[in-house]
Enzyme design. Structure first.
Site, PDB file in Angstrom:
ATOM      1  N   GLU A   1      17.137  -5.722  -5.613  1.00  0.00           N
ATOM      2  CA  GLU A   1      18.259  -5.341  -4.772  1.00  0.00           C
ATOM      3  C   GLU A   1      19.235  -6.514  -4.747  1.00  0.00           C
ATOM      4  O   GLU A   1      18.876  -7.641  -5.073  1.00  0.00           O
ATOM      5  CB  GLU A   1      17.779  -4.993  -3.368  1.00  0.00           C
ATOM      6  CG  GLU A   1      16.823  -3.803  -3.374  1.00  0.00           C
ATOM      7  CD  GLU A   1      16.319  -3.422  -2.003  1.00  0.00           C
ATOM      8  OE1 GLU A   1      16.587  -2.287  -1.579  1.00  0.00           O
ATOM      9  OE2 GLU A   1      15.642  -4.252  -1.373  1.00  0.00           O
TER      10      GLU A   1
ATOM     11  N   CYS B   1       8.603  -9.508   5.318  1.00  0.00           N
ATOM     12  CA  CYS B   1       7.826  -9.610   4.086  1.00  0.00           C
ATOM     13  C   CYS B   1       7.956 -10.996   3.465  1.00  0.00           C
ATOM     14  O   CYS B   1       7.029 -11.493   2.814  1.00  0.00           O
ATOM     15  CB  CYS B   1       8.255  -8.541   3.095  1.00  0.00           C
ATOM     16  SG  CYS B   1      10.034  -8.549   2.740  1.00  0.00           S
TER      17      CYS B   1
ATOM     18  N   ALA C   1       0.830  -1.205   0.000  1.00  0.00           N
ATOM     19  CA  ALA C   1       0.000   0.000   0.000  1.00  0.00           C
ATOM     20  C   ALA C   1       0.864   1.254   0.000  1.00  0.00           C
ATOM     21  O   ALA C   1       0.603   2.208  -0.760  1.00  0.00           O
ATOM     22  CB  ALA C   1      -0.933  -0.007   1.206  1.00  0.00           C
TER      23      ALA C   1
END
Length: 482
Positions: A462, A289, A236
């Site tokens: 990354e 995550c 979000a």
């Protein structure tokens, strides 16, 4: 010589002044805010907070320093990053203790965060940004070079604050960029200590660190002089970052939310696999995550797996990260604590809780590691990223169905497959829709391997050469021989 870390560990952090880094100077914020130890719910330090003028100044200092840093030879930039890694190592204990108090994780995990930061910094310091010859013939000579972008805004989450800050700053510096760092409002102190380190090692303005009470991020992401945003956080919030950078077409790398699955195959050793999946499902109290959040188990193994997995959760020691023997710390902040309490309610309403299921009756934001079985996948507990210590075990009878269900999510960060036949597991892995799929492990990050998400789990990568090049723009030199 008495080590800096020993001196700092003996201090009362309440009495210590933490400062921002602006143009090579350690300066107070426009205001300050308390930093809460999530294991007690009490303040243990005060952190500086920047206002809009200080944020603008930080960007201006970085912009002014950019030409000098860009033109510094890459070998010198790399040596500076190595020196930063060395300096971090000398303050390892101090930083780890601060991470425990800010984040709540056990001390052993906080030490690992600092060690990972050092490893990642040293790895990227050894990377190469030499040009690539694309064509060299009678018609033309064409070379692809990589050029730094300019000012990078590094926006850091609260779950691995120090590690993630360093793994953004180090490649940005090696690539020739300057940086403005914004730590999470609830874990800012480690970043201020990093500023103390950088003030001794970097030219003024190359890295600036500003405190935040919740307003700095949007200001940075829409700032016209910021060329790139490197953001780690929720999906979000990532959408907002992307929208705010659109006006100036900023380069953006987003490492966002995940709803990772683990698929257990029929030939799995339940005892071994349950232990492995448990470790990666509840790491950092489930606040990662890329934690395993949905576990698909064949019906033939379902009962035994549920029993074994729940046994691990029930045995976990939940406590303050500085207490010896603590396995899992608290939820990091009160807002997330309230969200997790809502998911606990769903666990009882939508499934069968076989371990945990309760908030602990003590100060701080503590939740029992919770295991849920017999839950329908329409539940928000399955569809959403819970970011807390609640994990669901789902039954399947058909492997194709399990793969389809695992892929039925807006997220695509990571997945894993667990079984004895590695070839069979690899065939399943190839069908899973995520940036990374591990076999018989999970969350096995490596500084040389690119990491990123598919679908709404992010943009760009990354780590690895590809991650370093995300801090550059391609620049083609074309010499015609005609």
């Amino acid at each position: 010589m008495t080590s800096t870390s020993t001196l700092v560990l003996d201090r009362d952090l309440q009495a210590r002044t933490f400062l921002q880094l602006l143009n090579g100077e350690l300066v107070a914020g426009a205001s300050s805010q308390p930093v809460i130890d999530p294991a007690t719910g009490e303040s243990f330090a005060q952190s500086p907070v920047a206002d809009a003028a200080q944020v603008d100044a930080a960007v201006a200092f970085a912009k002014a320093a950019f030409p000098m840093w860009r033109d510094t030879p890459v070998a010198e930039r790399s040596n500076t990053v190595r020196a930063i890694a060395d300096a971090i190592e000398t303050r390892r204990d101090e930083l780890a203790r601060i991470i425990v108090l800010e984040n709540g994780k056990p001390l052993e995990s906080a030490l690992a965060d600092v060690d990972l930061a050092v490893t990642w910094a040293r790895h990227v310091a050894d990377a190469s940004l030499t040009g690539t010859v694309l064509k060299d013939d009678a018609e033309a000579y064409i070379e692809l070079r990589r050029k730094p972008i300019g000012v990078v805004a590094a926006i850091i989450p609260w779950n691995f604050p120090f590690f993630q800050m360093v793994y953004k700053v180090a490649p940005a510096l090696v690539a020739g960029n300057t940086v403005v760092v914004k730590p999470a409002p609830t874990t800012p102190i480690n970043a201020m200590v990093f500023g103390e380190i950088l003030a001794e090692l970097l030219p003024a303005g190359v890295v600036n660190i500003v405190g935040d009470a919740g307003e700095v991020g949007p200001h940075l992401t829409r700032h016209p002089d910021v060329g790139k945003v490197s953001f780690t956080g929720s999906t979000a919030a990532g959408r907002k970052v992307m929208a705010s950078g659109a006006e100036t077409l900023k380069r953006i790398v987003l490492e966002l939310g995940g709803n990772d699955s683990a698929i257990v195959l029929e030939d799995a050793d339940v005892t071994k696999v349950a232990a492995g999946i448990y470790s990666w499902a509840f790491m950092n109290t489930g606040q990662v995550c890329i934690n395993i959040k949905r576990i698909y188990v064949p019906s033939s193994l379902y009962e035994s797996f549920c029993e074994e997995f729940a046994r691990h959760a029930s045995a976990a020691v939940v406590g303050h990260g500085l207490d010896s023997g603590t396995d899992l710390g608290p939820i990091q902040n009160e807002r997330q604590f309230d969200a997790v309490k809502g998911y606990l309610k769903l666990a009882h309403e939508d499934g069968t809780v076989i371990a945990g299921g309760h908030v602990l009756d003590r100060p701080g934001y503590f939740v029992e590691p919770t295991v849920v079985r017999d839950i329908d996948e329409s539940s928000a507990l399955i569809r959403e990223e819970t970011f807390g210590p609640i994990r669901s075990i789902l039954r399947y009878d058909d492997l194709d169905d399990a793969i389809e269900r695992a892929n039925d999510t807006q997220y695509g960060l990571g997945n894993s497959v667990w079984g004895e036949n590695v070839d069979a597991a690899a065939a399943v892995a190839d069908r899973l829709e995520s940036g990374t799929v591990w076999i018989n492990t999970h969350f096995a990050l490596d500084p040389g391997v690119p990491f990123g998400g598919r679908k709404q789990s992010g943009l760009g990568v990354e780590f690895g050469q590809e991650g370093l090049e995300e801090f550059t723009d391609p620049h083609v030199i074309h010499i015609s021989h005609q």
